[in-house]
Design a protein around this motif. Sequence first.
Motif, mmCIF file in Angstrom:
data_model
loop_
_atom_site.group_PDB
_atom_site.id
_atom_site.type_symbol
_atom_site.label_atom_id
_atom_site.label_comp_id
_atom_site.label_asym_id
_atom_site.label_seq_id
_atom_site.Cartn_x
_atom_site.Cartn_y
_atom_site.Cartn_z
ATOM 1 N N LEU A 165 0.822 -1.214 0.000
ATOM 2 C CA LEU A 165 0.000 0.000 0.000
ATOM 3 C C LEU A 165 0.857 1.265 0.000
ATOM 4 O O LEU A 165 0.519 2.241 -0.677
ATOM 5 C CB LEU A 165 -0.931 0.003 1.213
ATOM 6 C CG LEU A 165 -2.111 -0.970 1.135
ATOM 7 C CD1 LEU A 165 -2.858 -0.997 2.465
ATOM 8 C CD2 LEU A 165 -3.064 -0.580 0.003
ATOM 9 N N SER A 166 1.928 1.258 0.775
ATOM 10 C CA SER A 166 2.790 2.450 0.810
ATOM 11 C C SER A 166 3.253 2.818 -0.596
ATOM 12 O O SER A 166 3.163 3.970 -1.019
ATOM 13 C CB SER A 166 4.021 2.198 1.680
ATOM 14 O OG SER A 166 3.688 2.157 3.041
ATOM 15 N N VAL A 167 3.746 1.817 -1.298
ATOM 16 C CA VAL A 167 4.324 2.069 -2.616
ATOM 17 C C VAL A 167 3.239 2.458 -3.616
ATOM 18 O O VAL A 167 3.344 3.466 -4.317
ATOM 19 C CB VAL A 167 5.104 0.835 -3.098
ATOM 20 C CG1 VAL A 167 5.569 1.019 -4.528
ATOM 21 C CG2 VAL A 167 6.289 0.566 -2.169
ATOM 22 N N ASN A 193 0.004 3.410 -3.170
ATOM 23 C CA ASN A 193 -0.783 4.617 -2.873
ATOM 24 C C ASN A 193 -0.003 5.879 -3.227
ATOM 25 O O ASN A 193 -0.558 6.820 -3.795
ATOM 26 C CB ASN A 193 -1.176 4.655 -1.391
ATOM 27 C CG ASN A 193 -2.522 3.991 -1.132
ATOM 28 O OD1 ASN A 193 -3.436 4.077 -1.946
ATOM 29 N ND2 ASN A 193 -2.652 3.345 0.017
ATOM 30 N N HIS A 194 1.259 5.905 -2.860
ATOM 31 C CA HIS A 194 2.049 7.102 -3.145
ATOM 32 C C HIS A 194 2.288 7.275 -4.642
ATOM 33 O O HIS A 194 1.996 8.312 -5.234
ATOM 34 C CB HIS A 194 3.395 7.045 -2.418
ATOM 35 C CG HIS A 194 4.319 8.151 -2.812
ATOM 36 N ND1 HIS A 194 5.263 8.008 -3.815
ATOM 37 C CD2 HIS A 194 4.415 9.432 -2.395
ATOM 38 C CE1 HIS A 194 5.907 9.153 -3.975
ATOM 39 N NE2 HIS A 194 5.425 10.033 -3.129
ATOM 40 N N SER A 215 11.072 9.638 -1.368
ATOM 41 C CA SER A 215 9.819 9.745 -2.129
ATOM 42 C C SER A 215 10.026 10.590 -3.360
ATOM 43 O O SER A 215 9.347 10.395 -4.366
ATOM 44 C CB SER A 215 8.719 10.443 -1.337
ATOM 45 O OG SER A 215 8.729 10.094 -0.025
ATOM 46 N N THR A 270 3.077 16.098 -4.857
ATOM 47 C CA THR A 270 2.067 15.952 -3.803
ATOM 48 C C THR A 270 0.711 15.558 -4.375
ATOM 49 O O THR A 270 -0.312 15.689 -3.701
ATOM 50 C CB THR A 270 1.922 17.250 -2.984
ATOM 51 O OG1 THR A 270 1.544 18.314 -3.878
ATOM 52 C CG2 THR A 270 3.222 17.619 -2.308
ATOM 53 N N PRO A 287 -2.468 13.671 -2.070
ATOM 54 C CA PRO A 287 -1.117 13.106 -1.978
ATOM 55 C C PRO A 287 -1.076 11.594 -1.799
ATOM 56 O O PRO A 287 -0.006 11.003 -1.858
ATOM 57 C CB PRO A 287 -0.530 13.807 -0.757
ATOM 58 C CG PRO A 287 -1.711 14.225 0.054
ATOM 59 C CD PRO A 287 -2.804 14.517 -0.933
ATOM 60 N N THR A 288 -2.231 10.986 -1.589
ATOM 61 C CA THR A 288 -2.239 9.529 -1.494
ATOM 62 C C THR A 288 -3.480 9.022 -2.203
ATOM 63 O O THR A 288 -4.525 9.670 -2.179
ATOM 64 C CB THR A 288 -2.214 9.059 -0.030
ATOM 65 O OG1 THR A 288 -2.260 7.630 0.000
ATOM 66 C CG2 THR A 288 -3.372 9.617 0.770
ATOM 67 N N SER A 331 -6.422 6.105 -2.402
ATOM 68 C CA SER A 331 -7.146 5.501 -1.276
ATOM 69 C C SER A 331 -7.216 3.990 -1.415
ATOM 70 O O SER A 331 -8.193 3.364 -1.063
ATOM 71 C CB SER A 331 -8.546 6.115 -1.185
ATOM 72 O OG SER A 331 -9.183 6.030 -2.445
ATOM 73 N N MET A 332 -6.140 3.408 -1.920
ATOM 74 C CA MET A 332 -6.129 1.954 -2.090
ATOM 75 C C MET A 332 -6.076 1.241 -0.738
ATOM 76 O O MET A 332 -5.434 1.717 0.196
ATOM 77 C CB MET A 332 -4.922 1.539 -2.927
ATOM 78 C CG MET A 332 -4.987 2.070 -4.356
ATOM 79 S SD MET A 332 -3.419 1.795 -5.229
ATOM 80 C CE MET A 332 -3.745 2.686 -6.761
ATOM 81 N N VAL A 333 -6.743 0.109 -0.687
ATOM 82 C CA VAL A 333 -6.743 -0.730 0.515
ATOM 83 C C VAL A 333 -6.335 -2.153 0.121
ATOM 84 O O VAL A 333 -6.306 -2.491 -1.071
ATOM 85 C CB VAL A 333 -8.131 -0.730 1.197
ATOM 86 C CG1 VAL A 333 -8.452 0.656 1.753
ATOM 87 C CG2 VAL A 333 -9.226 -1.162 0.219
#
Lengths: 441, 441
Positions: free
Chosen positions: B127-129, B131-132, B164, B308, B313-314, B316-318
């Motif tokens: 998710l970190s990768v 979503n960003h 990032s 950004t 900036p992100t 909303s993937m889960v």
Amino acid sequence: MTTSTALLTDRYELTMLAASLRDGTAFRPSVFELFSRRLSGGRRFGVVAGTGRLLSLLRDFRFGDDELRFLRDQNVVDASSIAHLEDYRFSGTIRGYREGELYFPGSPILTVEGTFADAVVLETLALSVLNHDSAVATAASRMSIAAGERPLAEMGSRRAAERSAVAAARAAYIAGFGATSNLEAGRSWGIPTMGTAAHSWTLLHDSEEEAFRSQVESMGTGTTLLVDTYDIRTGVETAIRVAGTELGGVRIDSGDLPIVAGDVRAQLDELGATSTRITVTSDLDEYAIAALAASPVDAYGVGTSVVTGSGYPTASMVYKLVARQDATGSWIGVAKASADKASHSGRKAAFRTLVDGVATAETVVVSDGFEELDTAAEHPDGRPLQVTFVEAGDIDASYEGVEGTAAARAHHLRVREELPVRALALSKSDPAIPTVYVEAD
Amino acid sequence: MTTSTALLTDRYELTMLAASLRDGTAFRPSVFELFSRRLSGGRRFGVVAGTGRLLSLLRDFRFGDDELRFLRDQNVVDASSIAHLEDYRFSGTIRGYREGELYFPGSPILTVEGTFADAVVLETLALSVLNHDSAVATAASRMSIAAGERPLAEMGSRRAAERSAVAAARAAYIAGFGATSNLEAGRSWGIPTMGTAAHSWTLLHDSEEEAFRSQVESMGTGTTLLVDTYDIRTGVETAIRVAGTELGGVRIDSGDLPIVAGDVRAQLDELGATSTRITVTSDLDEYAIAALAASPVDAYGVGTSVVTGSGYPTASMVYKLVARQDATGSWIGVAKASADKASHSGRKAAFRTLVDGVATAETVVVSDGFEELDTAAEHPDGRPLQVTFVEAGDIDASYEGVEGTAAARAHHLRVREELPVRALALSKSDPAIPTVYVEAD
């Protein structure tokens, strides 16, 4: 991943370096200042964060064979610049605001002094770290104020790039959060970590009851059970039936939290679980936390909004040449002239002016020259805001690592007490105190 | 910095792992799905990015001595979990959308299959990768569409955390940007780098003319001179006097760009510098770029807004458990029940339905079972959207590195052509095509 941080740099810094080596200006003593012209989003104060990380990254700001080969292969700079960079190690001085300190428009957050060649190449790295970490810390401090005495945990790693997530956890901790879900932040920065189970845990099992029973067996009755996978009322009932009234806590991750929290508290009390705590974690920001102040919530977990700076994912800090010597060795204050991006030239000393312990102004003493500004003499009533992080290239390790992080957090919580009451409101406004410029004698 | 990525993980993933090892559910075959319930900010499409980075990070997702020591010292998990993690290496299967592909609400962007224990620990990293990187790519694609044929460079490193920034440069490149200011992004991902000089370059010198002269001597007349340090009209005049009418370009970083660009173009033409290009770089986003479409601007440099995600900036993937086996080996589709966070259970296959080459629907075929969904048979008119990235733990290297990045960019530019015209508008709206769920036979 390479450990060198030297290429975390905008290309133009190295092309300027190359041109300055060619025309001889590379070795002009220079003063660069990192500051912000404004506070993002009508915030009433900003929080400096990232300095400790920056110092550690500066240790690795060396151009090794791989970095030099890339610069050569891509014709970024010429051969004499390559030779210069081969030996590069920052040998100047860096002073600035302690990490955790508050800042206001024009605060000289970081002052980098050295030759032009030494200092210009740090622009991108310094801004990357401080803009990101300060944006998170500023949002986090507002959340921490809104939460009051209730514990606040950062759990937004999934909504930040994988390494920023670690930095964000650190910035939130400095600004008053008490824990993080991120294990690397625990290891790297000594931040307490927390977390028990996700919805997938309940869904993995054939019933919610089986999932809860297994969790309690593995983690003890002090654990926190996530009760909203199916029906919250049933979930709470099952949780207490399985764990008993000594259950540590329940977590709610959805729904209209003020209503749900009240219902769950009433249900827990009816069941006799009067000491079971309620943690809420659904899309919280500083406003939602403030709105829950009167609700029976015991702890907050904040994700997206803290790691993305609650609407302002970057601070607007810039890194500008403010003074430099000319060919004769005289100091000259310099600044860009454009109306919308004006800045104050000259080397600066900064003080928080206090009256009866309450901050009344950010006092910035400006000198066009390079002489040491005597802080005590210049402003006897103010708290000096700058410390020396790097002296002639030597980095003060006390600002780095776990120790530096803990010190930054303590410093933040201490200096936040100096703020006037109006600074604590969440609504958009002017900065809580004015920035006052004073010419040095 | 450690190379292990294993602690870029929320603590609860490991506490769930420990509890599942204890109760025997750890080895239940499971299907996790990474998807987004909505498109942020009324965007009409999303762009998948980060997959290639994730695969490389997955190679380093191993628990070494340092990681295990931390988990033991902090009592994160018990001794038998430590023993399990010591040998951990993801041995399941990962399928999903190609990097650069478009996505819509419910698109099964990534499907991670393996035992619960294998797959649950990848939640935070994945998710970190994604979503960003997807947030940046989605914003960047809109900017790239707004810019049309004009070159677009990413220069926002200073407004993103230091690592990032590199990922953001990559995501922007995949989504249509042509270059970056970030040198590490050039080295790591093969992205062209650009940049010449900042305002500090002019301020370092005793006059703008000296600064320009030195820059031209060092970088050639093809360089781009920054003309707004003092007065733009004087800056342009000086630039052409110093460099001649063959000057490559001028850069403007402040002011009311539509007006300023027109004035500068007229001045350059009067001076005979008809081929000197104008680059603008002041606070651009997709809307400002679109507003400059009729202005004589030759190239754009975009900073803050692209890194950004232009307000978002992100993504909303889960990452949700959607199917798993029970104790008897039967497959069960699972999903959280709460009204505001509902999701579709079951394993999925996805197709872009096309009519005359134009996308009309995101067709998602759902199966509660684990049987292979035959893509061609299920949906003969659709373009299959999923590929296999990892098969029984083996990572397909063609999706990684410089090669994978270039392929993702080419794929994005190709599939963007399938979008209906209404998808290209910048205003907030519903997704450009509906997501249609179909039950597998």
